[in-house]
Enzyme design. Structure first.
Site, PDB file in Angstrom:
ATOM      1  N   HIS A 215       0.819  -1.220   0.000  1.00 10.58           N
ATOM      2  CA  HIS A 215       0.000   0.000   0.000  1.00 10.58           C
ATOM      3  C   HIS A 215       0.854   1.272   0.000  1.00 10.58           C
ATOM      4  O   HIS A 215       0.477   2.275   0.603  1.00 10.58           O
ATOM      5  CB  HIS A 215      -0.954   0.003   1.195  1.00 10.58           C
ATOM      6  CG  HIS A 215      -2.075  -0.971   1.068  1.00 10.58           C
ATOM      7  ND1 HIS A 215      -3.262  -0.699   0.429  1.00 10.58           N
ATOM      8  CD2 HIS A 215      -2.182  -2.262   1.504  1.00 10.58           C
ATOM      9  CE1 HIS A 215      -4.048  -1.766   0.480  1.00 10.58           C
ATOM     10  NE2 HIS A 215      -3.416  -2.726   1.120  1.00 10.58           N
ATOM     11  N   ASP A 281       0.211  -5.530   4.980  1.00 14.39           N
ATOM     12  CA  ASP A 281      -0.762  -6.426   4.356  1.00 14.39           C
ATOM     13  C   ASP A 281      -0.679  -6.325   2.835  1.00 14.39           C
ATOM     14  O   ASP A 281      -0.081  -5.411   2.274  1.00 14.39           O
ATOM     15  CB  ASP A 281      -2.180  -6.070   4.817  1.00 14.39           C
ATOM     16  CG  ASP A 281      -2.579  -4.647   4.440  1.00 14.39           C
ATOM     17  OD1 ASP A 281      -1.735  -3.738   4.601  1.00 14.39           O
ATOM     18  OD2 ASP A 281      -3.720  -4.438   3.985  1.00 14.39           O
ATOM     19  N   GLU A 282      -1.281  -7.306   2.176  1.00 15.36           N
ATOM     20  CA  GLU A 282      -1.538  -7.285   0.735  1.00 15.36           C
ATOM     21  C   GLU A 282      -0.310  -6.916  -0.101  1.00 15.36           C
ATOM     22  O   GLU A 282      -0.402  -6.110  -1.029  1.00 15.36           O
ATOM     23  CB  GLU A 282      -2.707  -6.342   0.431  1.00 15.36           C
ATOM     24  CG  GLU A 282      -4.010  -6.818   1.065  1.00 15.36           C
ATOM     25  CD  GLU A 282      -5.227  -6.017   0.644  1.00 15.36           C
ATOM     26  OE1 GLU A 282      -5.093  -4.794   0.409  1.00 15.36           O
ATOM     27  OE2 GLU A 282      -6.315  -6.606   0.566  1.00 15.36           O
ATOM     28  N   THR A 283       0.810  -7.549   0.191  1.00 14.62           N
ATOM     29  CA  THR A 283       2.031  -7.300  -0.592  1.00 14.62           C
ATOM     30  C   THR A 283       1.992  -8.159  -1.857  1.00 14.62           C
ATOM     31  O   THR A 283       2.833  -9.035  -2.082  1.00 14.62           O
ATOM     32  CB  THR A 283       3.275  -7.615   0.248  1.00 14.62           C
ATOM     33  OG1 THR A 283       3.148  -8.943   0.792  1.00 14.62           O
ATOM     34  CG2 THR A 283       3.418  -6.626   1.388  1.00 14.62           C
TER      35      THR A 283
END
Length: 622
Positions: A215, A281-283
């Site tokens: 992000h 998160d969400e890499t």
């Protein structure tokens, strides 16, 4: 007698009589350090004046009085309290200073619902979870004003929430990175200091929150010096099939951890909290480019964990406890035991059937302290997803209790423009607060009535049910999407694009939107449903300064949903409005949208939020 309280307490022993509060009296603090309880006493004093027009003085000492506040560490677990109302008066006993505050806010709620004649009773109460938090996204376009944040914190404190986070990607005013935040109306260091002090008085821990791995796209787009830190300088594909811009810091670039260190050094001194949520998160793009060789050799999970441990070392050096989102590491269960035991994993998932049992068990059995992190289900919906929200929160809290979670962090995101207004999220805030305090007692709470009493303060009893029902409009079209409302997506994508989308929840949904006649019928039913739900809006009698604004906010949400239905019928060739008429309607919606936005939020991000309507406008130009 059935009490109206939020949260409902653990144990209530009702007496048979009442206690009329005297017209004049005192609030007496009977503790060793009375000054430490002055804020709590003054909060009660203010409520007595506002709710009952009673003027009570505050004093300290071993004196009799209509209201006595004291502390006894033996009466309940930490943060617990006992509230006694009998023929002689009111006594609030906290097991500690926080417990005394929570006993007082329960007493204030009784004043609000029962008036000056209080029922005789004994309430014995304490929380299921020591940490009960809310996280508000301030990075997906919408940064609230300080007045909005202060009002929200007061409401959360009255519901016994004790942790608050502002999710940050690029919206803190770092002194050396003005080009990243200059158009975002960011939170400043001074504002954090003020907010931290405000929270602390109300027994809320303001936890810093800065995403530090994934992000990071808002940074990368601001110049080559930032893009050089990205895992890839090219677009990739997200798991749900959309284009993902350069997104994650690359562990292979030494400057990445240097930037993280610089951010932490500037951000953290403004907070008194011992905790720090570093995100991570969400890499999704990890291993795509600069770490590809590493991931091929060591495995993507190991590369992720190694960088997470570097971040952990920075946080530990600051004397803080690291919180991090658990969605990546829980894909590599063999690595979870290697996480330091003085961190806190944040297990999140936002569908009603998220695997909280399995994920919670993984962290529990690995000895990793963890929170369960459901959500308000308000983002990418416009007006919420009531049924999903309540089932998601219940699922998380039930399994958090079962597997020993040390906290609940309810989340309120703002994906793709943050189109939902703040009051849309009150239902999720309230239900999350209630269940994280006492799950068994609150699982079946009448949430609409609780919202009327303690959120909307609607004497007509309209807004709670209206918010509940409008939040279920996502089910009316008969087609469901993951993590959203199809009507939201019908404004952000053309119908042709959505028909091919991976966001559709199931084959039944795909079949409906591909059947022109069936989908038209469902959309007409949706319009009728929204009309019925909104009919009593003008009858609301909200006793709060922003009551008129709340009515406008719900009316705006309903209009956007209705416009999405009509917009879709135009594309189906089955609508009653021309492209020109719908464009004029959307112009009116946008004007109101901007005005309502600026009533609670800063201007930064507003243009970006409105730009998500470009696909809708493109249909009217065709």
């Amino acid at each position: 007698m059935e009490l109206r309280l939020l949260p409902l307490p653990k144990l209530v022993d009702m007496g048979t009589g009442t206690y009329p509060l005297p017209e004049t009296g005192e609030i007496v603090i009977q503790t060793d350090n009375a000054a430490d309880q002055l804020f709590t006493a003054k909060r009660l004093q203010t409520a007595l004046q506002a709710q009952a027009n009673l003027s009570y003085d505050i004093s300290a000492g071993p004196f009799d009085a209509p209201i006595i506040l004291t502390i006894d560490h033996t009466i309940a677990p930490a943060q617990g309290y006992q509230l006694d109302i009998d023929a002689d008066g009111v006594m609030v006993v906290g097991s500690d200073v926080a417990g005394l505050f929570y006993g007082v806010v329960t007493l204030i709620q009784l004043l609000e619902t029962e008036g000056t004649t209080l029922p005789q009773l004994t309430i014995t109460d304490s929380p299921d979870f020591p940490n009960r938090g809310l996280m508000l996204d301030i990075s997906r376009d919408k940064v609230p004003t300080m007045e909005t944040l202060y009002d929200l914190i007061d409401m959360l404190a009255s519901w016994k929430i004790n942790q608050f986070q502002l999710y940050t990607e690029h919206t803190f005013a770092y002194r050396n990175h003005k080009k990243v935040w200059e158009n975002a109306s960011p939170i400043t260091a001074e504002e954090i200091l003020l907010l931290d002090a405000y929270c602390k008085e109300r027994f809320i821990d303001l936890v810093p929150n800065q995403n530090s791995f994934g992000h990071m796209h808002r940074w990368f787009e601001k110049g080559p010096e930032y893009l050089a830190l990205a895992e890839s300088e090219h677009d990739t594909m997200s798991p749900w099939g959309s284009v993902l811009p350069p997104f994650s810091l690359s562990p292979a670039v030494p400057g990445s951890i240097a930037l993280v260190r610089e951010m932490f050094d500037e951000l953290l001194p403004n907070f008194t909290s011992q905790y720090f949520n570093v995100g991570c998160d969400e890499t999704f793009d990890l291993g795509v480019d600069r770490t590809k060789a590493w991931c091929d050799t060591k495995g993507k999970g190991r590369v992720y964990l190694d960088f997470l441990l570097q971040i952990y070392s920075l946080v530990s050096a600051q004397g803080r406890t690291m919180q991090f989102w658990g969605d990546i590491i829980n894909q590599y269960p063999e690595l979870v035991p290697e996480i330091p035991k003085d961190t806190i994993a944040l297990e999140w998932g936002y569908e009603a059937d998220h695997d909280y049992p399995g994920k919670s068990k993984l962290f529990s059995e690995s000895g990793i302290p963890f929170y369960v992190c459901p959500g308000t289900s308000s983002w990418t919906t416009i007006t919420g997803r009531t049924d999903n929200c309540m089932k998601n929160i219940s699922n998380a809290v039930e399994n958090g209790l079962k597997y020993g979670a040390i906290g609940v962090l309810n989340t309120d995101w703002g994906d793709r423009g943050h189109w939902q207004t703040l009051p849309v999220s009150y239902l999720g805030y309230a239900y999350g607060a209630a269940l994280s305090w006492a799950y068994e007692q609150n699982a079946d709470i009448d949430i609409a009535a609780a919202l009327d009493a303690f959120a909307f303060r609607d004497q007509a009893g309209v807004m709670g049910k209206l918010a509940y029902d409008l939040g279920n409009a996502y089910q009316a079209p008969g087609a469901l999407v993951h993590n959203g409302n199809i009507l939201f997506w019908l404004l952000q994508r053309t119908l042709d694009d959505l028909q091919e989308s991976q966001r559709l929840a199931n084959d039944d949904s795909r079949q409906i939107i591909n059947d022109k006649d069936a989908f038209t019928t469902e959309l007409k039913n949706t319009l009728a449903y929204i009309e019925r739900v909104m009919a009593p809006l003008e009858d609301a009698q909200m006793q709060r300064p922003d009551g008129d604004l709340i009515q406008r906010e719900f009316a705006q949400g309903a209009r956007m949903l209705q416009h999405a239905a009509r917009h879709t019928m135009l594309q189906l060739g089955t609508g009653d409005y021309s492209a020109g008429e719908l464009k004029s309607q959307l112009d009116d919606i946008v004007r109101e949208y901007k005005d309502v936005w600026l009533s609670r939020n800063r201007p930064g991000g507003l243009d970006d939020s409105v730009a998500y309507l470009d696909p809708a406008y493109s249909v009217y130009k065709a």
